[in-house]
Write an enzyme that holds these catalytic residues in place. Structure first.
Site, PDB file in Angstrom:
ATOM      1  N   THR A 160       0.874  -1.187   0.000  1.00  0.00           N
ATOM      2  CA  THR A 160       0.000   0.000   0.000  1.00  0.00           C
ATOM      3  C   THR A 160       0.910   1.235   0.000  1.00  0.00           C
ATOM      4  O   THR A 160       1.369   1.647  -1.047  1.00  0.00           O
ATOM      5  CB  THR A 160      -0.971  -0.003   1.197  1.00  0.00           C
ATOM      6  OG1 THR A 160      -0.242  -0.171   2.401  1.00  0.00           O
ATOM      7  CG2 THR A 160      -2.004  -1.096   1.042  1.00  0.00           C
ATOM      8  N   LYS A 186       3.784  -6.727   4.337  1.00  0.00           N
ATOM      9  CA  LYS A 186       3.504  -5.360   3.890  1.00  0.00           C
ATOM     10  C   LYS A 186       3.106  -4.528   5.099  1.00  0.00           C
ATOM     11  O   LYS A 186       2.680  -5.063   6.127  1.00  0.00           O
ATOM     12  CB  LYS A 186       2.398  -5.317   2.844  1.00  0.00           C
ATOM     13  CG  LYS A 186       1.056  -5.771   3.293  1.00  0.00           C
ATOM     14  CD  LYS A 186       0.091  -4.766   3.832  1.00  0.00           C
ATOM     15  CE  LYS A 186       0.236  -3.383   3.350  1.00  0.00           C
ATOM     16  NZ  LYS A 186      -0.775  -2.496   4.042  1.00  0.00           N
ATOM     17  N   THR A 197       1.186  -8.393  12.292  1.00  0.00           N
ATOM     18  CA  THR A 197       1.451  -7.160  11.576  1.00  0.00           C
ATOM     19  C   THR A 197       0.287  -6.825  10.669  1.00  0.00           C
ATOM     20  O   THR A 197      -0.757  -7.454  10.721  1.00  0.00           O
ATOM     21  CB  THR A 197       2.698  -7.292  10.691  1.00  0.00           C
ATOM     22  OG1 THR A 197       2.908  -6.037  10.061  1.00  0.00           O
ATOM     23  CG2 THR A 197       2.491  -8.336   9.610  1.00  0.00           C
ATOM     24  N   GLU A 283       6.523   4.571   7.373  1.00  0.00           N
ATOM     25  CA  GLU A 283       6.167   5.804   6.669  1.00  0.00           C
ATOM     26  C   GLU A 283       7.098   6.937   7.078  1.00  0.00           C
ATOM     27  O   GLU A 283       7.106   7.365   8.231  1.00  0.00           O
ATOM     28  CB  GLU A 283       4.699   6.138   6.919  1.00  0.00           C
ATOM     29  CG  GLU A 283       3.792   5.181   6.160  1.00  0.00           C
ATOM     30  CD  GLU A 283       2.319   5.340   6.499  1.00  0.00           C
ATOM     31  OE1 GLU A 283       1.503   4.805   5.745  1.00  0.00           O
ATOM     32  OE2 GLU A 283       1.993   5.993   7.504  1.00  0.00           O
ATOM     33  N   ASN A 407       0.605  10.745   5.493  1.00  0.00           N
ATOM     34  CA  ASN A 407      -0.691  10.479   6.109  1.00  0.00           C
ATOM     35  C   ASN A 407      -1.681  11.623   5.960  1.00  0.00           C
ATOM     36  O   ASN A 407      -2.877  11.451   6.172  1.00  0.00           O
ATOM     37  CB  ASN A 407      -0.511  10.085   7.570  1.00  0.00           C
ATOM     38  CG  ASN A 407       0.002   8.669   7.646  1.00  0.00           C
ATOM     39  OD1 ASN A 407      -0.666   7.756   7.182  1.00  0.00           O
ATOM     40  ND2 ASN A 407       1.208   8.498   8.159  1.00  0.00           N
ATOM     41  N   SER A 412      -5.659  10.903  -1.167  1.00  0.00           N
ATOM     42  CA  SER A 412      -5.814  11.734  -2.365  1.00  0.00           C
ATOM     43  C   SER A 412      -5.078  11.128  -3.548  1.00  0.00           C
ATOM     44  O   SER A 412      -4.391  10.126  -3.429  1.00  0.00           O
ATOM     45  CB  SER A 412      -5.305  13.140  -2.095  1.00  0.00           C
ATOM     46  OG  SER A 412      -4.003  13.096  -1.587  1.00  0.00           O
TER      47      SER A 412
END
Lengths: 412, 412
Positions: A160, A186, A197, A283, A407, A412
């Site tokens: 993702t 992932k 996870t 991230e 985040n 979008s």
């Protein structure tokens, strides 16, 4: 961005006898992107898993748990695992359950088995209806393209916000039997697994009895996927699945055997690699942090302290800035919830640098030593509580501008 | 930056009879900045406070608690409060205690009282030695300049990463007596008070018996400073002090009186204003979020759910982005630790918009309605648990790029 980017990605992923992999581009959220994955299993396979403790666990998680429970009660074995990205099918109530069941039934129809023999998994946006029509339309392609050597495609198909696929293989010799294992994972945000996870799948070709596999998946998860955190958000969809295809020659019938011990060690090592890969690709992550807490009364309090440090936005931004503002770590230890902690006995190390001694600043600590370690991309924080013999380790990353950007823009 | 910046700052702060204020520029961290504050009290004054629950509570916190306890045991009353910014004197062990005591003794010498009659407070960097020499050198100036009308200067003197001073006054009539109250607070990061905020001082001119003031400070803190969070980091130095100077005509000797009830309501209202001012000026904050959880079995579980939402980096970045990615709120509710939560009975509202109904997406919910509310600078999240009659409210802000910038640069 990832820690030490680009991460090494194994290019020699090994097929695991007894498992075939297909994928498709269903266009769930975006076009031209692998977003549906199907893993089909040999009839000899056993499957076990651990799942999120989030009360809002997703519809596919509820169904996968029910189907696995049915197998333990004597139902037909699991034939396939099915994964979609782009939609988590979580926070979707009864409608979400119906849609997930519909996708299971569609795959079962293609494979000539029962819907109860399918385990569904989803990851993506929460609270939006699953576009089941797109998934059902893509399944024939995923089934038609089944191959044993598609592990790298599988790792890509479940991404993702990941910047890189996460996968590895191992070949180990156990009691004279060669065992091949491959795994994928992932996840990059909403990561503070409590039982697993975001998504992890690990398969190997030994034959393992169901109760033994159940013990093995818990053993491995507790030492890998349950020791990582990126942002403290326990996802609705966390699942870690262990698949023993039974296609090889090793047979493990009991946890009280040398074969089990060797298999557990190998599976745990690969699980930890897959879990740490998630943190390294956290991230916005620029640093990989290992937090070890020693000398606790029990493992639980060591984990409390480690997670308190690992979740503190102030500690995480200090790592991002390479700023040895290490009082923030003491502060996080202090509010970890260990009510009778005697801070005057506490010692703190940053790699080899002794920062806090007996609860205060180590008189020999020099700012430049702290600075040297903080500038590294891999850092170990070690806390000694001096209360007992228990210890625990947690892996995390820093908090950067990029985390906010990712985040704030995710949908979008 | 602050929510609805610039915040309104009261310019009509009222002197409180029985309290005088002095300040100085000691150059603790930076030159030309008010960084030492002294509040001297009338002999009739009573003082009470609540303090951080962090096990690494700072040296001044330990001393202030001890001095207050001694007064309750019959020692001479508190004569002055002393605050420094630029250094927290936390994580400093026995040396930190000695330095804080040294500063108390110095001020006591100037005021002609005992060191035990001084309450010290510090805020700033943790794990660095207190530059006590600079503080001691600055105290004569702070004492020489004592004035009753320096409340605005006091609010400025306790600022750290705050972008604006936080202060307000109220005049209330209680049982025919006019009561004047003024308060100041500071704090913008490391904010998840558990017993108080970073620093808050509230004084009024009624005469209040010690046990009554002890009850009053807890009552007010539980409804104000203990209901806010910015980043979930409970500071080492949190203190909220309530001062009844005894210089006015109102006397409150018991909690079982209408006068106590009226005073408690007024003090709580002003405390809440000061606490909310901290959130509105939260590091990098662009939005002020009120989270109300209703229908819980007890207040504790309502607070758990509210803080789980208020601490989630994913929820906070969605607010920053004005992105109605509201599944993240459900996710945070799901991992709040309410183990027997029945998510099928849960309802979620964003201001007047009904987002989740009976655990799933409300069929009537429209993305544009969620978008409209998310675009506001002040937003209320309302969760209905349908488990009981308890409720709780927590105030927080969003997580922005600016937060990372501030905390990655704080010491430089």
């Amino acid at each position: 961005m990832a820690v030490n980017s680009p991460l090494p990605v194994a290019t020699d992923l090994k097929p695991v006898a007894g498992i075939e992999i297909g994928f498709a581009e269903a266009g769930i959220k975006k076009p031209n992107r692998k977003d549906v994955l199907v893993l089909t299993l040999a009839p000899t396979a056993t499957v076990s898993g651990v799942f999120t403790m989030n009360r809002f666990c997703a519809a596919p998680v509820q169904i996968a748990k029910a189907h696995l429970a049915a197998v333990r009660d004597g139902a037909k074995p699991i034939r396939a695992l099915m994964v979609n990205t782009g939609n988590a099918n979580a926070g979707t109530g009864a409608v979400g359950l119906a849609l997930a069941n519909e996708s299971c039934a569609a795959l079962a129809g293609l494979l000539g088995c029962e819907a109860g023999q399918i385990l569904p998994f989803s990851t993506g946006v929460i609270l939006e209806p699953l576009p089941v029509g797109k998934i059902v339309a893509a399944l024939p392609q995923a089934v038609a393209d089944q191959r044993a050597d598609s592990w790298f495609n599988a790792a890509e198909a479940i991404m993702t916000t990941d910047t890189q696929p996460k996968a590895a293989s191992r070949m180990v010799d156990i009691a004279g039997h060669s065992v091949t294992m491959s795994g994928i994972s992932k996840g990059a945000g909403m990561i503070k697994p409590n039982m697993a996870t975001m998504l992890g799948f690990l398969a190997f070709d030994a034959k393992v009895a169901q109760p033994v596999l159940d013990a093995l998946v818990k053993h491995a998860a507790d030492r890998s996927f349950n020791c990582i955190t990126i942002d403290g958000d326990t996802s609705t969809n966390d699942s870690f699945m262990l698949i023993a295809t039974g296609a090889g020659t090793l047979v493990v019938d009991s946890v009280d055997t040398p074969e089990y011990a060797a298999l557990a060690a190998a599976v745990t090592e690969l699980s930890l690699f897959l879990a740490q890969s998630i943190v390294r690709d956290g991230e916005g992550a620029t640093k990989f942090i290992t937090i070890t807490v020693e000398g606790g009364k029990d493992v639980e309090e060591c984990r409390k302290v480690a997670y308190s440090i690992g979740h503190s936005p102030l500690v995480k931004t200090a790592f991002f800035a390479s700023d040895p503002n290490l009082g923030r770590i003491l502060c996080a230890i202090g509010y970890a919830g260990v009510d009778d902690l005697d801070v005057d006995k506490l010692n703190l190390y940053l790699d080899d640098v002794w920062v806090a001694k007996d609860g205060g600043r180590n008189p020999d600590y020099k700012e430049e030593d702290g600075q040297r370690v903080m500038s590294q991309s891999e850092i170990t924080v070690r806390v000694k509580l001096a209360r007992g013999a228990a210890e625990a380790t947690v892996y995390t990353c820093d908090l950067s501008h990029e985390y906010v950007t990712i985040n704030a823009d995710y949908r979008s």
